[in-house]
Design an enzyme around this catalytic site. Structure first.
Site, PDB file in Angstrom:
ATOM      1  N   GLY A 175       0.899  -1.085   0.179  1.00  0.00           N
ATOM      2  CA  GLY A 175       0.313   0.161   0.033  1.00  0.00           C
ATOM      3  C   GLY A 175       0.645   1.181  -0.088  1.00  0.00           C
ATOM      4  O   GLY A 175       0.299   2.090  -1.131  1.00  0.00           O
ATOM      5  N   THR A 176       2.052   1.331   0.723  1.00  0.00           N
ATOM      6  CA  THR A 176       3.027   2.353   0.986  1.00  0.00           C
ATOM      7  C   THR A 176       3.134   2.555  -0.911  1.00  0.00           C
ATOM      8  O   THR A 176       3.601   3.606  -1.012  1.00  0.00           O
ATOM      9  CB  THR A 176       4.000   2.144   1.917  1.00  0.00           C
ATOM     10  N   ASN A 235      -7.365   4.574   9.022  1.00  0.00           N
ATOM     11  CA  ASN A 235      -6.623   2.936  10.432  1.00  0.00           C
ATOM     12  C   ASN A 235      -6.757   2.867  11.516  1.00  0.00           C
ATOM     13  O   ASN A 235      -6.785   1.915  12.082  1.00  0.00           O
ATOM     14  CB  ASN A 235      -5.390   2.906   9.420  1.00  0.00           C
ATOM     15  N   GLN A 255      -7.742  -0.006   3.792  1.00  0.00           N
ATOM     16  CA  GLN A 255      -8.380  -0.370   5.044  1.00  0.00           C
ATOM     17  C   GLN A 255      -9.982  -0.971   4.475  1.00  0.00           C
ATOM     18  O   GLN A 255     -10.211  -1.518   4.960  1.00  0.00           O
ATOM     19  CB  GLN A 255      -8.780  -0.075   6.023  1.00  0.00           C
ATOM     20  N   SER A 260      -3.835  -3.338  -0.734  1.00  0.00           N
ATOM     21  CA  SER A 260      -2.629  -4.015   0.031  1.00  0.00           C
ATOM     22  C   SER A 260      -3.058  -5.482   0.136  1.00  0.00           C
ATOM     23  O   SER A 260      -4.389  -5.690   0.862  1.00  0.00           O
ATOM     24  CB  SER A 260      -2.551  -3.579   0.867  1.00  0.00           C
ATOM     25  N   ALA A 261      -2.291  -6.397   0.615  1.00  0.00           N
ATOM     26  CA  ALA A 261      -2.536  -8.141  -0.018  1.00  0.00           C
ATOM     27  C   ALA A 261      -3.037  -8.142   1.610  1.00  0.00           C
ATOM     28  O   ALA A 261      -3.310  -8.966   2.357  1.00  0.00           O
ATOM     29  CB  ALA A 261      -1.585  -8.920  -0.462  1.00  0.00           C
ATOM     30  N   HIS A 262      -1.742  -7.567   2.195  1.00  0.00           N
ATOM     31  CA  HIS A 262      -1.186  -7.998   3.792  1.00  0.00           C
ATOM     32  C   HIS A 262      -3.092  -7.815   4.902  1.00  0.00           C
ATOM     33  O   HIS A 262      -2.934  -7.846   6.109  1.00  0.00           O
ATOM     34  CB  HIS A 262      -0.543  -7.972   4.373  1.00  0.00           C
ATOM     35  N   THR A 311      11.310  -7.197 -12.127  1.00  0.00           N
ATOM     36  CA  THR A 311      10.650  -8.497 -12.099  1.00  0.00           C
ATOM     37  C   THR A 311       9.277  -9.228 -10.910  1.00  0.00           C
ATOM     38  O   THR A 311       9.584  -8.889 -10.177  1.00  0.00           O
ATOM     39  CB  THR A 311      11.894 -10.331 -12.319  1.00  0.00           C
ATOM     40  N   CYS A 343       2.725   1.394  12.334  1.00  0.00           N
ATOM     41  CA  CYS A 343       3.630   2.552  11.555  1.00  0.00           C
ATOM     42  C   CYS A 343       3.909   3.269  12.260  1.00  0.00           C
ATOM     43  O   CYS A 343       5.273   3.429  11.956  1.00  0.00           O
ATOM     44  CB  CYS A 343       3.766   2.303  10.164  1.00  0.00           C
TER      45      CYS A 343
END
Length: 383
Positions: free
Chosen positions: A71-72, A151, A180, A200-202, A238, A325
């Site tokens: 996300g960042t 968040n 979020q 974002s995935a996590h 890659t 963060c």
């Protein structure tokens, strides 16, 4: 009781199916997606499938999704890329005072570089002032960046209304930090006038280190990294095939309707029990109904949040004092300051963030243990 994880706004535990897919990508589909041989084509096919899952979730075109490291990076690519592309059209950029640091810090840097930055104030629920936004909009405005869900508070911004306000201005881009909100709210960028949307995935039970940016096909941004032609040259390098595959699988596993209904009930149980049973507790930000279903911020008078976090940890209950963060920093939460929370209550603030893996038993156990810890801590303080 076993581990109770209520810090899902910081990160989530990957779904078992996600872990399996990642392992398969690492051990079987390990080819470079840019290679012409079979192994390369196999990896490329997996990336295309994941890209489609994310595009379908957002109801956008597949080729409008660009993978990033999270996300960042997606926020940096959107904001810096847009400003670099549009700087000849104007000098004003707008954001809110409670954005994630990956947005706010970019704007602060751009302000030092001479851009006319406007920070929107928010009310006590963490929602921006639309009248102020309308006042700040001029023909010199080239970018507006507003997060979908805060968040720390779970505040939901009125993105549809913002999109309508911005519609007459054809020289600006609308960016939304949707980290979020993704898979939790029905936010479809193309329908809301959003040009750039970060995910974002996590945060959705996928792996860390992978995210994506939706870029509307008519939106022109400059790339930040120079290299080859991966991701159409917008984000060369890659591709992180295992991460991307895991991201796609996480999206595939999500059932947003069930998530919203189930998690909202648990959130309501958590908040109501705490406010009813723990003296000196205060809900920060939006009401239960106004906020996102998975994030709750509550202050406990007379108790430091950091101490409470570690007390609950002894019972294998994991919560946080705010954004991961910045939770290690000594400075108070700027988000809580912006919505007018008193300094002593900021010190005692705890963020609970739920997920599809949270249960009613976990919520009840957490509240019971929370009550006991607060009673003990207050007795120690009064000695």
């Amino acid at each position: 009781m076993e581990e109770i994880y209520l810090d899902n706004a910081a990160t989530t535990k990957p779904y078992p199916a996600v872990v399996t897919k990642i392992k398969d990508a690492l051990t079987e589909a390990y080819g470079n997606p840019s290679s012409l041989h079979g192994k390369g084509l196999e990896a490329e096919k997996l990336i295309k499938a994941a890209r489609k899952e994310i595009a379908d979730q957002l109801k956008v075109k597949t080729d409008e999704i660009y993978f990033t490291s999270g996300g960042t990076e997606a926020n940096n690519l959107a904001i810096k890329g847009a400003v670099n592309a549009l700087h000849r059209s104007g000098n004003r950029i707008i954001t809110s005072s409670i954005e994630h640091p990956s947005v706010l810090n970019i704007f602060k840097r751009l302000e030092k570089q001479g851009y006319d930055v406007k920070y929107l104030s928010v009310d006590q629920t963490g929602v921006i002032d639309l009248d102020q936004l309308e006042e700040y909009l001029t023909n010199e405005t080239i970018l507006v960046s507003i997060m979908g869900v805060n968040n720390e508070l779970g505040s939901i911004q009125p993105l549809a209304k913002i999109g309508r306000l911005l519609a007459p201005y054809d020289k600006l881009y609308f960016h939304v930090d949707g980290v979020q909100a993704f898979t939790k709210l029905d936010i479809f960028p193309a329908k809301l006038g959003i040009d750039l949307y970060s995910v974002s995935a996590h945060k959705i039970h996928g792996p860390k280190g992978v995210g994506a940016l939706y870029i509307k096909d008519s939106t022109r941004i400059d790339n930040l990294i120079s290299g080859s032609k991966q991701e159409s040259g917008i984000r060369p390098g890659t591709e992180n095939v295992p991460g991307i595959v895991g991201f796609g699988e996480a999206v595939k596993e999500v059932n947003r309707e069930d998530f919203t209904a189930t998690i909202f009930r648990l959130k309501k149980l958590l908040v109501n029990r705490i406010l009813d049973e723990i003296e000196g507790s205060t809900l920060n930000g939006p009401t239960i109904e106004q906020g996102a279903s998975h994030i709750v911020n509550i202050s406990f008078a007379g108790i430091k949040g950091e101490i409470l976090v570690h007390s609950l940890e002894r019972d294998n209950i994991y919560v946080s004092t705010g954004a991961a963060c910045s939770s290690r920093l000594a400075t108070p939460s700027y988000v809580l300051e912006e919505i007018g929370v008193a300094s002593d209550l900021i010190e005692g603030a705890i963020r609970f963030s739920l997920s599809s893996q949270t249960t009613k038993q976990e919520i009840n156990y957490t509240v019971n243990r929370l009550k006991e810890h607060i009673t003990t801590l207050k007795e120690i303080i009064q000695r």
